[in-house]
Write an enzyme that holds these catalytic residues in place. Sequence first.
Site, PDB file in Angstrom:
ATOM      1  N   LYS A  83       0.167  58.124 -35.118  1.00 31.05           N
ATOM      2  CA  LYS A  83       1.765  58.215 -35.242  1.00 31.05           C
ATOM      3  C   LYS A  83       2.023  59.453 -36.239  1.00 31.05           C
ATOM      4  O   LYS A  83       1.492  59.391 -37.336  1.00 31.05           O
ATOM      5  CB  LYS A  83       2.258  56.737 -35.808  1.00 31.05           C
ATOM      6  CG  LYS A  83       3.717  56.719 -35.186  1.00 31.05           C
ATOM      7  CD  LYS A  83       4.173  55.262 -35.834  1.00 31.05           C
ATOM      8  CE  LYS A  83       5.506  54.590 -35.228  1.00 31.05           C
ATOM      9  NZ  LYS A  83       5.830  53.603 -35.924  1.00 31.05           N
TER      10      LYS A  83
HETATM   11  C1  E4P Z   1       8.746  51.904 -34.743  1.00 33.55           C
HETATM   12  O1  E4P Z   1       7.584  52.469 -34.291  1.00 33.55           O
HETATM   13  C2  E4P Z   1       9.164  52.017 -35.985  1.00 33.55           C
HETATM   14  O2  E4P Z   1       8.097  51.276 -36.722  1.00 33.55           O
HETATM   15  C3  E4P Z   1      10.217  50.686 -36.001  1.00 33.55           C
HETATM   16  O3  E4P Z   1      10.931  50.651 -34.512  1.00 33.55           O
HETATM   17  C4  E4P Z   1      11.523  51.068 -36.955  1.00 33.55           C
HETATM   18  O4  E4P Z   1      12.418  50.232 -36.807  1.00 33.55           O
HETATM   19  P1  E4P Z   1      13.461  49.922 -38.088  1.00 33.55           P
HETATM   20  O5  E4P Z   1      14.795  51.053 -37.939  1.00 33.55           O
HETATM   21  O6  E4P Z   1      13.863  48.576 -37.961  1.00 33.55           O
HETATM   22  O7  E4P Z   1      12.903  49.950 -39.364  1.00 33.55           O
END
Ligand code: E4P
Length: 217
Positions: A83
Amino acid sequence: MKFFVDTADIDDIKEMAATGLLDGVTTNPSLIAKSGRDFMEVTREICGLTDGPVSAEVVALDHPTMMKEAEVLRKIADNVCIKVPLTIDGLKTCKALTSDGTMVNVTLCFSANQALLAAKAGATFISPFVGRHDDNGFDGMELIEDIRLIYDNYAFETQILVASIRHATHVLQSAKIGADVATMPPAVIKSLFRHVLTDKGIEGFLADWAKTGQSIL
Ligand code: E4P
């Protein structure tokens, strides 16, 4: 649509995997911190709980160091998906890794133009954050519609992975738009199963069944 769970909590992942409906896992540095576990150790354990992609995020901001971190992370397991943030260095890293056959999830996407850049960089997944987009006065679902349109216009193969999902309506709208993946907190996945009329229906059927005095087994 594929279902990913957005957590680094092993018990939650096991519970979701046991449904047979889990297609992958996403983590981020905040979720790793919340788990209180060692990053490498918990990521290795998660990779053993699913055959699907497990996103593990780099924390460097420059391309050369991102590449070094990715090298360490991709050795964890075959289903690790690296990522990277949606920055110039993140996309340079994305291009280099995907050219080499490594799965890449480009995260922190908040505009359709950013998603276009990620697709051009060969991203396996683009992660638009709909909840955070909504929180800041924008329309997260409009962003998903725009990305779907652009990707279809050019037949990009990058999969739209809807992230920062807050509730079941986000999932429903993502499915109607044709997003490829939804990554959800465990509570949102569980909420998809529930309906008050299902519970009421079961209650009624069981009450009537009891009156028959029969048993199946
Ligand atoms: C996605 O890969 C992220 O980890 C995640 O969806 C972030 O979500 P949040 O805005 O609830 O932290």
